[in-house]
Scaffold this motif. Structure first.
Motif, PDB file in Angstrom:
ATOM      1  N   HIS A  94      13.735  -2.555  -0.979  1.00 30.98           N
ATOM      2  CA  HIS A  94      14.225  -1.597  -1.968  1.00 30.98           C
ATOM      3  C   HIS A  94      13.430  -1.651  -3.262  1.00 30.98           C
ATOM      4  CE1 HIS A  94      17.650  -0.312   0.386  1.00 30.98           C
ATOM      5  NE2 HIS A  94      17.952  -1.568   0.637  1.00 30.98           N
ATOM      6  N   GLU A  95      12.939  -2.846  -3.639  1.00 34.48           N
ATOM      7  CA  GLU A  95      12.250  -2.919  -4.918  1.00 34.48           C
ATOM      8  C   GLU A  95      10.892  -2.238  -4.894  1.00 34.48           C
ATOM      9  OE1 GLU A  95      11.432  -6.926  -2.872  1.00 34.48           O
ATOM     10  OE2 GLU A  95      13.064  -5.500  -3.111  1.00 34.48           O
ATOM     11  N   LEU A  96      10.426  -1.823  -3.696  1.00 36.70           N
ATOM     12  CA  LEU A  96       9.158  -1.125  -3.623  1.00 36.70           C
ATOM     13  C   LEU A  96       9.338   0.385  -3.496  1.00 36.70           C
ATOM     14  CD1 LEU A  96       6.936  -3.417  -1.399  1.00 36.70           C
ATOM     15  CD2 LEU A  96       7.099  -3.271  -3.874  1.00 36.70           C
ATOM     16  N   GLU A  97      10.552   0.859  -3.706  1.00 33.78           N
ATOM     17  CA  GLU A  97      10.780   2.299  -3.713  1.00 33.78           C
ATOM     18  C   GLU A  97      10.456   2.809  -5.108  1.00 33.78           C
ATOM     19  OE1 GLU A  97      14.744   2.934  -2.452  1.00 33.78           O
ATOM     20  OE2 GLU A  97      14.359   2.359  -0.376  1.00 33.78           O
ATOM     21  N   TYR A  98       9.378   3.574  -5.189  1.00 31.78           N
ATOM     22  CA  TYR A  98       8.879   3.986  -6.488  1.00 31.78           C
ATOM     23  C   TYR A  98       9.578   5.252  -6.957  1.00 31.78           C
ATOM     24  CZ  TYR A  98       5.255   0.849  -4.900  1.00 31.78           C
ATOM     25  OH  TYR A  98       4.585  -0.237  -4.409  1.00 31.78           O
ATOM     26  N   GLU A  99       9.730   5.357  -8.251  1.00 25.92           N
ATOM     27  CA  GLU A  99      10.272   6.576  -8.821  1.00 25.92           C
ATOM     28  C   GLU A  99       9.254   7.698  -8.640  1.00 25.92           C
ATOM     29  OE1 GLU A  99      11.292   5.815 -12.820  1.00 25.92           O
ATOM     30  OE2 GLU A  99      12.786   4.278 -12.344  1.00 25.92           O
ATOM     31  N   ARG A 108       6.073  -1.723 -10.741  1.00 23.67           N
ATOM     32  CA  ARG A 108       6.876  -0.702 -10.082  1.00 23.67           C
ATOM     33  C   ARG A 108       6.221   0.667 -10.174  1.00 23.67           C
ATOM     34  NH1 ARG A 108      12.183  -1.471  -8.991  1.00 23.67           N
ATOM     35  NH2 ARG A 108      12.633   0.678  -9.530  1.00 23.67           N
ATOM     36  N   ARG A 109       4.994   0.721 -10.704  1.00 25.23           N
ATOM     37  CA  ARG A 109       4.335   2.019 -10.811  1.00 25.23           C
ATOM     38  C   ARG A 109       3.934   2.530  -9.429  1.00 25.23           C
ATOM     39  NH1 ARG A 109      -0.184  -0.974 -13.490  1.00 25.23           N
ATOM     40  NH2 ARG A 109      -1.421  -1.831 -11.789  1.00 25.23           N
ATOM     41  N   LYS A 110       3.797   3.816  -9.334  1.00 26.39           N
ATOM     42  CA  LYS A 110       3.367   4.443  -8.092  1.00 26.39           C
ATOM     43  C   LYS A 110       1.908   4.101  -7.834  1.00 26.39           C
ATOM     44  CE  LYS A 110       2.791   8.841  -8.239  1.00 26.39           C
ATOM     45  NZ  LYS A 110       3.168  10.270  -8.386  1.00 26.39           N
ATOM     46  N   PRO A 111       1.574   3.571  -6.649  1.00 26.96           N
ATOM     47  CA  PRO A 111       0.184   3.198  -6.388  1.00 26.96           C
ATOM     48  C   PRO A 111      -0.743   4.406  -6.414  1.00 26.96           C
ATOM     49  CG  PRO A 111       1.667   2.220  -4.767  1.00 26.96           C
ATOM     50  CD  PRO A 111       2.459   3.223  -5.525  1.00 26.96           C
ATOM     51  N   HIS A 112      -1.937   4.165  -6.892  1.00 26.47           N
ATOM     52  CA  HIS A 112      -2.980   5.197  -6.834  1.00 26.47           C
ATOM     53  C   HIS A 112      -3.689   5.101  -5.496  1.00 26.47           C
ATOM     54  CE1 HIS A 112      -6.269   7.830  -8.149  1.00 26.47           C
ATOM     55  NE2 HIS A 112      -7.061   6.974  -7.541  1.00 26.47           N
ATOM     56  N   LEU A 113      -3.798   6.197  -4.780  1.00 29.36           N
ATOM     57  CA  LEU A 113      -4.419   6.232  -3.472  1.00 29.36           C
ATOM     58  C   LEU A 113      -5.908   6.519  -3.583  1.00 29.36           C
ATOM     59  CD1 LEU A 113      -4.187   6.309  -0.334  1.00 29.36           C
ATOM     60  CD2 LEU A 113      -3.787   8.782  -0.556  1.00 29.36           C
ATOM     61  N   PHE A 114      -6.702   5.681  -2.920  1.00 29.62           N
ATOM     62  CA  PHE A 114      -8.129   5.952  -2.798  1.00 29.62           C
ATOM     63  C   PHE A 114      -8.417   6.672  -1.486  1.00 29.62           C
ATOM     64  CE2 PHE A 114      -7.883   2.204  -5.561  1.00 29.62           C
ATOM     65  CZ  PHE A 114      -8.599   2.652  -6.659  1.00 29.62           C
ATOM     66  N   SER A 115      -7.891   6.140  -0.386  1.00 33.92           N
ATOM     67  CA  SER A 115      -8.106   6.766   0.918  1.00 33.92           C
ATOM     68  C   SER A 115      -7.100   6.194   1.909  1.00 33.92           C
ATOM     69  CB  SER A 115      -9.532   6.514   1.410  1.00 33.92           C
ATOM     70  OG  SER A 115      -9.793   7.229   2.595  1.00 33.92           O
ATOM     71  N   GLN A 116      -6.775   6.988   2.946  1.00 33.35           N
ATOM     72  CA  GLN A 116      -5.864   6.496   3.970  1.00 33.35           C
ATOM     73  C   GLN A 116      -6.166   7.144   5.314  1.00 33.35           C
ATOM     74  OE1 GLN A 116      -1.788   7.403   2.952  1.00 33.35           O
ATOM     75  NE2 GLN A 116      -2.143   9.591   2.798  1.00 33.35           N
ATOM     76  N   VAL A 117      -5.932   6.363   6.372  1.00 35.37           N
ATOM     77  CA  VAL A 117      -6.030   6.858   7.738  1.00 35.37           C
ATOM     78  C   VAL A 117      -4.609   6.923   8.281  1.00 35.37           C
ATOM     79  CG1 VAL A 117      -6.843   6.373  10.068  1.00 35.37           C
ATOM     80  CG2 VAL A 117      -8.335   5.920   8.113  1.00 35.37           C
ATOM     81  N   SER A 118      -4.139   8.124   8.550  1.00 35.78           N
ATOM     82  CA  SER A 118      -2.789   8.343   9.049  1.00 35.78           C
ATOM     83  C   SER A 118      -2.862   8.675  10.535  1.00 35.78           C
ATOM     84  CB  SER A 118      -2.130   9.490   8.283  1.00 35.78           C
ATOM     85  OG  SER A 118      -0.835   9.756   8.768  1.00 35.78           O
ATOM     86  N   SER A 167      -4.086   1.118  -5.049  1.00 38.02           N
ATOM     87  CA  SER A 167      -4.123   0.206  -6.196  1.00 38.02           C
ATOM     88  C   SER A 167      -3.078  -0.898  -6.138  1.00 38.02           C
ATOM     89  CB  SER A 167      -3.949   1.002  -7.491  1.00 38.02           C
ATOM     90  OG  SER A 167      -2.681   1.666  -7.506  1.00 38.02           O
ATOM     91  N   SER A 168      -2.161  -0.883  -5.168  1.00 35.38           N
ATOM     92  CA  SER A 168      -1.189  -1.964  -5.076  1.00 35.38           C
ATOM     93  C   SER A 168      -1.870  -3.306  -4.811  1.00 35.38           C
ATOM     94  CB  SER A 168      -0.162  -1.672  -3.974  1.00 35.38           C
ATOM     95  OG  SER A 168      -0.763  -1.700  -2.691  1.00 35.38           O
ATOM     96  N   VAL A 169      -3.079  -3.265  -4.216  1.00 38.71           N
ATOM     97  CA  VAL A 169      -3.819  -4.502  -3.973  1.00 38.71           C
ATOM     98  C   VAL A 169      -4.135  -5.202  -5.290  1.00 38.71           C
ATOM     99  CG1 VAL A 169      -5.974  -5.457  -3.054  1.00 38.71           C
ATOM    100  CG2 VAL A 169      -4.789  -3.629  -1.812  1.00 38.71           C
ATOM    101  N   ASP A 173      -2.894   2.400 -16.345  1.00 39.50           N
ATOM    102  CA  ASP A 173      -2.863   0.973 -16.043  1.00 39.50           C
ATOM    103  C   ASP A 173      -1.658   0.277 -16.651  1.00 39.50           C
ATOM    104  OD1 ASP A 173      -4.000  -1.238 -14.789  1.00 39.50           O
ATOM    105  OD2 ASP A 173      -4.915  -1.925 -16.656  1.00 39.50           O
ATOM    106  N   ASP A 174      -0.878   1.010 -17.435  1.00 39.82           N
ATOM    107  CA  ASP A 174       0.301   0.408 -18.039  1.00 39.82           C
ATOM    108  C   ASP A 174       1.362   0.206 -16.986  1.00 39.82           C
ATOM    109  OD1 ASP A 174      -0.079   2.467 -20.999  1.00 39.82           O
ATOM    110  OD2 ASP A 174      -0.940   0.511 -20.508  1.00 39.82           O
TER     111      ASP A 174
END
Length: 533
Positions: free
Chosen positions: A365-370, A403-413, A483-485, A530-531
């Motif tokens: 639950h703590e990783l559910e971003y606003e 708790r910020r929303k991660p920034h996506l660089f790339s993804q394979v879905s 960016s969660s990494v 970055d805040d």
């Protein structure tokens, strides 16, 4: 061909590998079954057995400690004991042979030998990874390391340096790559790459780090994908968790520099999803969940190339995900989805769950971003039911994770078990898929081939009514660079800094900081993004 050679390092990886090879074996078709969409030559090698019959066995090298193979023998029904020859000693006198009591095969293994209906496996009947193995391995694939014994309390194989020293000793005596790996490489016509399954939170992380250095020396440009496995931390003492995190920090800093892609995997510590129920204390259960994600997301590297839209390679996936050349670490998520029409077996699909605690796992639950993004948006990170990326870098310290929303660089879905969508007429298949400012952030692969639920597989998946799924399932996965990494590496650095020796503390701390910086490039520098708040 597009061969992939697999390295399996240790108990965690061999549980995973058993599930993986069982799944690959299930794709073979016989008689009137029709043609399989999977190119079996990618992971299997042809050969000749002791009696001259043709064989087809995995392209893999399996390492484990003394006692770790269970009832699996180096010599099987397809190869006799004269294959490797009998070593001639210098002693001409009388010899006395001392043999340990062999481990008896499981009832499941005996049923495979006799052709009888197999008994249902449970967490109590699976003692070793070989207890549910369905395939034969070439004798060259089996490498037992006798210097350490499985689950030893006298010399536990749990510290990073133990693995590092073991590899150095073995490599000095035998040249491990020449002895174990090179024969499989020389058989390959056009090797696609190497996939490595290894623990990263125990001594196997040190073993894998040194192995990777040798791999890079010999095969500098070969794509190498590392699946970094971690044991569940629930119920583990703080001291043991800290040791695992220190091992993990050392392994990540080394593997980050050597691997083409590194995918750390861990079971979420907080439960919320109803789609998966497993016993965290059972490596058979845990590795089954890992396998469903790994096998599904890598399925498209072994589909036949006649399906140009949905076949890819390890090298192509690396190019897609490592956007700036410094983003080796990627995250993996999975959503198992029940079939649209449940199989009716007289109980409306309701089946009693196998023994085990059957705890639910899923996205904490703590990783559910606003302001959660739309999962269908090309530039937003897709979020699925179960996040297998390593979540516990902070020993429960509050405020260490953003708790910020991660920034996506790339993804394979990827989606399997669904009918592929028709490609748009406006898309040119020869158009470069990346490079420049118009590069998409989401790459979609689809296949109607569902994930098989074999009799060797634990019944860990649930449908919408919490009934056990008995047959095949549909699966969605997302492999993402985001960016969660950066937050994870910062948390790991803070947690382990004081537990690493002075001679290595600054080096490892700086390397973790550099990894984190690689996930800021191109989006956060000079901005307010970055805040944390």
């Amino acid at each position: 061909m597009r061969e992939i050679i697999t390295l399996q390092l240790g108990q965690q990886s061999n549980y995973l590998g058993s599930h993986f090879w069982n799944t690959q074996e299930s794709y073979f078709t016989y008689g009137q079954d029709g043609e399989s969409p999977v190119d079996h030559d990618v992971h299997f090698r042809p050969g000749l057995g002791a009696d001259g019959t043709e064989t087809y066995m995995p392209r893999t090298v399996i390492y484990d400690l003394k006692g770790g193979f269970g009832s699996l023998r180096k010599i099987n029904a397809l190869y006799d004991a004269t294959e490797d020859g009998v070593p001639q000693g210098l002693w001409n006198g009388r010899t006395v042979v001392q043999r340990e009591q062999p481990i008896e095969p499981s009832a499941y293994q005996e049923s495979l030998d006799t052709g009888d209906a197999p008994p249902e496996l449970t967490t109590s009947t699976v003692r070793y990874w070989s207890d549910f193995n369905r395939v034969f391995f070439h004798p060259r694939s089996i490498v037992q390391l006798n210097e350490f014994e499985l689950n030893s309390t006298v010399m536990p194989f749990e510290k990073w340096h133990s693995g590092e020293e073991l590899f150095a000793s073995l490599d000095k005596d035998h040249d491990i790559l020449d002895r174990d790996l090179r024969p499989f490489v020389e058989e390959a016509d056009q090797m696609q790459g190497v996939q490595v399954m290894t623990g990263i939170d125990d001594a196997w992380g040190g073993f894998a780090s040194k192995y990777m250095e040798r791999l890079r020396d010999e095969y500098g440009k070969t794509p190498i994908m590392v699946w970094g496995l971690q044991e569940p931390t629930v119920g583990t003492s703080r001291e043991k968790r800290l040791l695992r995190l220190v091992n993990k920090a050392r392994a990540i800093t080394d593997l980050y520099a050597q691997a083409s892609l590194l995918v750390p995997l861990a079971i979420p510590s907080v439960s919320s999803s109803r789609s998966v129920a497993l016993d965290r204390s059972s490596p058979w259960h845990v590795s089954a969940l890992f396998n469903a994600a790994i096998e599904s997301t890598s399925l498209y590297t072994r589909l036949k190339t006649s399906d140009r839209t949905n076949s890819t390679s390890l090298g192509h996936m690396t190019d897609i995900l490592n956007v700036f050349g410094k983003q080796t670490i990627v995250n993996l998520q999975i959503s198992p989805i029940s079939p649209p029409k449940p199989v009716q077996n007289g109980t409306n699909g309701a089946v009693d769950a196998p023994s085990g605690r059957g705890e639910l796992v899923g996205r904490p639950h703590e990783l559910e971003y606003e302001d959660q993004p739309d999962a269908n948006a090309q530039n937003d990170l897709t979020t699925l039911d179960v996040d297998l990326s390593s979540l516990d870098e902070t020993l429960g310290q509050s405020g260490a994770r953003s708790r910020r929303k991660p920034h996506l660089f790339s993804q394979v879905s990827t989606s399997r078990g669904f009918e592929p969508a028709q490609p748009s007429d406006e898309v040119d298949s020869d158009t470069p898929r990346y490079g420049g400012f118009n590069r998409p952030k989401t790459y979609q692969y689809e296949s109607p081939l569902a994930f098989p639920m074999l009799d060797s597989y634990p019944r860990i998946f649930r449908d919408g009514d919490s009934h056990v799924i008995q047959n095949q399932i549909r699966v969605k996965t997302v492999l993402s660079t985001d960016s969660s990494v950066m937050d994870k590496m910062k948390g790991l650095r803070t947690t382990v800094a004081r537990s690493i020796g002075l001679e290595d503390r600054e080096t490892i701390g700086n390397e973790l900081a550099e990894i984190a910086e690689g996930y800021k490039e191109g989006w956060s520098s000079g901005s307010d993004d970055d805040d944390d708040e």
